[in-house]
Motif scaffolding. Structure first.
Motif, PDB file in Angstrom:
ATOM      1  N   GLU A 111       1.328  -1.236  -0.283  1.00 24.82           N
ATOM      2  CA  GLU A 111       0.346   0.250   0.334  1.00 24.82           C
ATOM      3  C   GLU A 111       1.167   1.260  -0.282  1.00 24.82           C
ATOM      4  N   GLY A 112       1.977   0.879  -1.348  1.00 21.42           N
ATOM      5  CA  GLY A 112       2.631   2.438  -0.955  1.00 21.42           C
ATOM      6  C   GLY A 112       2.316   2.992  -1.532  1.00 21.42           C
ATOM      7  N   THR A 113       3.252   3.778  -2.014  1.00 21.10           N
ATOM      8  CA  THR A 113       3.471   5.292  -3.292  1.00 21.10           C
ATOM      9  C   THR A 113       4.474   5.135  -4.453  1.00 21.10           C
ATOM     10  N   LEU A 114       3.701   6.129  -5.232  1.00 22.85           N
ATOM     11  CA  LEU A 114       4.368   6.668  -6.497  1.00 22.85           C
ATOM     12  C   LEU A 114       4.539   7.775  -6.475  1.00 22.85           C
ATOM     13  N   VAL A 115       5.852   8.653  -6.459  1.00 24.67           N
ATOM     14  CA  VAL A 115       6.194  10.109  -6.476  1.00 24.67           C
ATOM     15  C   VAL A 115       6.458  10.411  -8.092  1.00 24.67           C
ATOM     16  N   TYR A 116       6.563  11.175  -9.093  1.00 24.97           N
ATOM     17  CA  TYR A 116       6.643  11.276 -10.127  1.00 24.97           C
ATOM     18  C   TYR A 116       7.031  12.383 -10.372  1.00 24.97           C
ATOM     19  N   VAL A 117       8.676  13.426 -10.694  1.00 27.69           N
ATOM     20  CA  VAL A 117       9.592  14.862 -10.985  1.00 27.69           C
ATOM     21  C   VAL A 117       8.871  15.056 -12.181  1.00 27.69           C
ATOM     22  N   GLY A 118       7.673  15.775 -12.519  1.00 31.57           N
ATOM     23  CA  GLY A 118       7.070  16.122 -13.007  1.00 31.57           C
ATOM     24  C   GLY A 118       7.591  17.124 -13.806  1.00 31.57           C
ATOM     25  N   SER A 119       7.266  18.779 -14.268  1.00 30.53           N
ATOM     26  CA  SER A 119       7.641  20.002 -14.250  1.00 30.53           C
ATOM     27  C   SER A 119       6.709  21.054 -14.635  1.00 30.53           C
ATOM     28  N   TYR A 120       6.867  22.510 -14.434  1.00 26.49           N
ATOM     29  CA  TYR A 120       5.483  23.221 -14.919  1.00 26.49           C
ATOM     30  C   TYR A 120       5.767  23.168 -16.695  1.00 26.49           C
ATOM     31  N   ALA A 121       7.061  21.789 -17.128  1.00 31.96           N
ATOM     32  CA  ALA A 121       6.976  22.530 -18.467  1.00 31.96           C
ATOM     33  C   ALA A 121       5.706  21.663 -19.588  1.00 31.96           C
ATOM     34  N   GLY A 122       4.972  20.602 -17.932  1.00 31.51           N
ATOM     35  CA  GLY A 122       3.801  19.707 -18.354  1.00 31.51           C
ATOM     36  C   GLY A 122       2.317  20.329 -17.915  1.00 31.51           C
ATOM     37  N   ARG A 123       2.545  21.699 -17.463  1.00 33.26           N
ATOM     38  CA  ARG A 123       1.446  22.772 -16.950  1.00 33.26           C
ATOM     39  C   ARG A 123       1.025  23.835 -17.837  1.00 33.26           C
ATOM     40  N   HIS A 124       2.571  23.994 -18.939  1.00 37.66           N
ATOM     41  CA  HIS A 124       2.021  25.521 -19.748  1.00 37.66           C
ATOM     42  C   HIS A 124       2.793  24.533 -21.089  1.00 37.66           C
ATOM     43  N   PRO A 125       2.512  25.275 -21.745  1.00 46.88           N
ATOM     44  CA  PRO A 125       3.765  25.068 -23.435  1.00 46.88           C
ATOM     45  C   PRO A 125       4.921  25.656 -23.083  1.00 46.88           C
ATOM     46  N   ARG A 126       5.422  25.313 -23.365  1.00 39.94           N
ATOM     47  CA  ARG A 126       7.597  25.969 -23.595  1.00 39.94           C
ATOM     48  C   ARG A 126       7.865  25.944 -24.906  1.00 39.94           C
ATOM     49  N   ALA A 127       7.865  26.837 -25.342  1.00 36.69           N
ATOM     50  CA  ALA A 127       7.665  27.354 -26.677  1.00 36.69           C
ATOM     51  C   ALA A 127       9.459  27.001 -27.371  1.00 36.69           C
ATOM     52  N   TYR A 128      10.412  27.112 -26.490  1.00 33.20           N
ATOM     53  CA  TYR A 128      11.856  26.777 -27.452  1.00 33.20           C
ATOM     54  C   TYR A 128      11.761  25.293 -26.662  1.00 33.20           C
ATOM     55  N   ASN A 129      11.456  24.200 -26.576  1.00 31.04           N
ATOM     56  CA  ASN A 129      11.628  22.943 -26.044  1.00 31.04           C
ATOM     57  C   ASN A 129      10.078  21.921 -26.536  1.00 31.04           C
ATOM     58  N   PRO A 130       9.697  22.469 -27.077  1.00 30.41           N
ATOM     59  CA  PRO A 130       8.620  21.212 -27.479  1.00 30.41           C
ATOM     60  C   PRO A 130       8.214  20.099 -26.791  1.00 30.41           C
ATOM     61  N   VAL A 131       9.989  19.042 -27.147  1.00 29.04           N
ATOM     62  CA  VAL A 131       9.404  17.728 -27.282  1.00 29.04           C
ATOM     63  C   VAL A 131       9.340  17.778 -25.781  1.00 29.04           C
ATOM     64  N   TYR A 132      10.542  18.219 -25.059  1.00 33.24           N
ATOM     65  CA  TYR A 132      10.619  17.976 -23.774  1.00 33.24           C
ATOM     66  C   TYR A 132       9.185  18.567 -22.505  1.00 33.24           C
ATOM     67  N   ALA A 133       8.518  19.784 -23.286  1.00 30.48           N
ATOM     68  CA  ALA A 133       7.483  19.842 -22.340  1.00 30.48           C
ATOM     69  C   ALA A 133       5.881  18.869 -23.053  1.00 30.48           C
ATOM     70  N   ALA A 134       6.472  18.028 -24.213  1.00 29.54           N
ATOM     71  CA  ALA A 134       5.635  17.239 -24.538  1.00 29.54           C
ATOM     72  C   ALA A 134       5.339  15.875 -23.866  1.00 29.54           C
ATOM     73  N   THR A 135       7.124  15.135 -23.853  1.00 26.41           N
ATOM     74  CA  THR A 135       7.590  14.650 -22.416  1.00 26.41           C
ATOM     75  C   THR A 135       6.885  14.727 -20.501  1.00 26.41           C
ATOM     76  N   LYS A 136       6.666  16.170 -20.964  1.00 25.85           N
ATOM     77  CA  LYS A 136       6.691  16.094 -19.052  1.00 25.85           C
ATOM     78  C   LYS A 136       5.098  16.244 -19.539  1.00 25.85           C
ATOM     79  N   TRP A 137       4.251  16.263 -20.424  1.00 28.04           N
ATOM     80  CA  TRP A 137       2.827  16.516 -20.426  1.00 28.04           C
ATOM     81  C   TRP A 137       2.384  15.002 -19.841  1.00 28.04           C
ATOM     82  N   TRP A 138       3.295  14.400 -21.020  1.00 29.26           N
ATOM     83  CA  TRP A 138       2.991  12.723 -20.831  1.00 29.26           C
ATOM     84  C   TRP A 138       3.089  11.744 -19.755  1.00 29.26           C
ATOM     85  N   THR A 139       4.007  12.663 -18.663  1.00 30.88           N
ATOM     86  CA  THR A 139       4.925  12.333 -17.848  1.00 30.88           C
ATOM     87  C   THR A 139       3.072  12.488 -16.979  1.00 30.88           C
ATOM     88  N   ARG A 140       2.852  13.618 -16.534  1.00 29.29           N
ATOM     89  CA  ARG A 140       1.395  14.356 -15.994  1.00 29.29           C
ATOM     90  C   ARG A 140       0.150  13.393 -16.112  1.00 29.29           C
TER      91      ARG A 140
END
Length: 243
Positions: A134-163
């Motif tokens: 009955e444990g816990t999973l913690v994912y380290v996401g990113s601000y980029a996973g909540r808001h667009p990141r124009a200068y690196n959209p692929v990185y942002a997409a991976t963090k949207w995926w994570t979230r």
């Protein structure tokens, strides 16, 4: 809050930055920690620090999270060493390249493999054991996973995926496993953009510090499963109104 005393944890991406700080924060709260990353020398130093300073057990498990068999072995080694698994901190992540047109296939593939595939492999390997405890999973996401990141959209997409993955896993496991996501904005670590690391780009206190993210992870891990679903960590100026 629940005590982490005597619990067992896996932290991926633990050789530096957020991962190393998280391992310290969990050990400070009494958890035994398996530290995983590719740089074994750094892991050995960190493990010695955890055992010497906090009196916990630390397991060094060099791991490339893009290697499914290595991730499976990481989790099994942790369970054998500590007798079970109570917490997985899925932290390993990379950034590469910038805009879409200038990004190479290798840069694209590396980000997708580490940030998405690695997260999936670790979750899949850990979930049966976390259900047992009955444990816990913690994912380290990113601000980029909540808001667009124009200068690196692929990185942002991976963090949207994570979230999105984390929230969907949470829905799937119900009350069997606690699932939290921690979303920091820029963190002063070895994270690199345009050849410059954030720890060199920003002064102390200018953006989020690794220890602040680590404290948020430890806080989430110590709560009742229903208490913490998501934590956002921004420097105070991040959302300030422009003059």
């Amino acid at each position: 809050m629940d005590s982490l005393e005597g619990q067992s944890a896996v932290v991926t991406g633990a050789s530096s930055g957020i991962g190393a700080a998280t391992a310290r924060a969990l050990a400070r709260e009494g958890a035994n920690v398996a530290v995983a990353a590719r740089r074994s020398g750094r892991l050995q130093e960190l493990a010695g620090e955890l055992e010497g300073e906090f009196g916990v057990e630390a397991a060094v498990v060099p791991t490339d999270v893009t290697d499914r068999e290595a991730v499976d072995a990481l989790v099994e080694t942790t369970v054998e060493r500590f007798g079970g698994l109570d917490l997985l901190v899925s932290n390993a992540g990379v950034a590469a390249g910038r805009d879409v047109v200038g990004m190479s296939d290798d840069e694209y593939g590396r980000m997708m493999a580490v940030n998405c595939d690695g997260t999936f492999y670790a979750t899949r390997a850990a979930l049966p054991h976390l259900r047992d405890s009955e444990g816990t999973l913690v994912y380290v996401g990113s601000y980029a996973g909540r808001h667009p990141r124009a200068y690196n959209p692929v990185y942002a997409a991976t963090k949207w995926w994570t979230r999105g993955f984390a929230k969907s896993v949470s829905a799937g496991v119900g009350d069997e496993v606690a699932v939290s996501v921690v979303n920091p904005a820029a963190v002063r670590t070895e994270f690199e953009v345009d050849g410059e690391q954030f720890r060199d780009r920003f002064d102390p206190g200018e953006v989020v510090e690794p220890e602040e993210v680590a404290d948020a992870v430890a806080f989430a891990a110590a709560q009742s499963p229903s208490m913490v679903h998501e934590i956002d960590l921004y420097e105070r100026s991040k959302l300030a109104k422009e003059s």
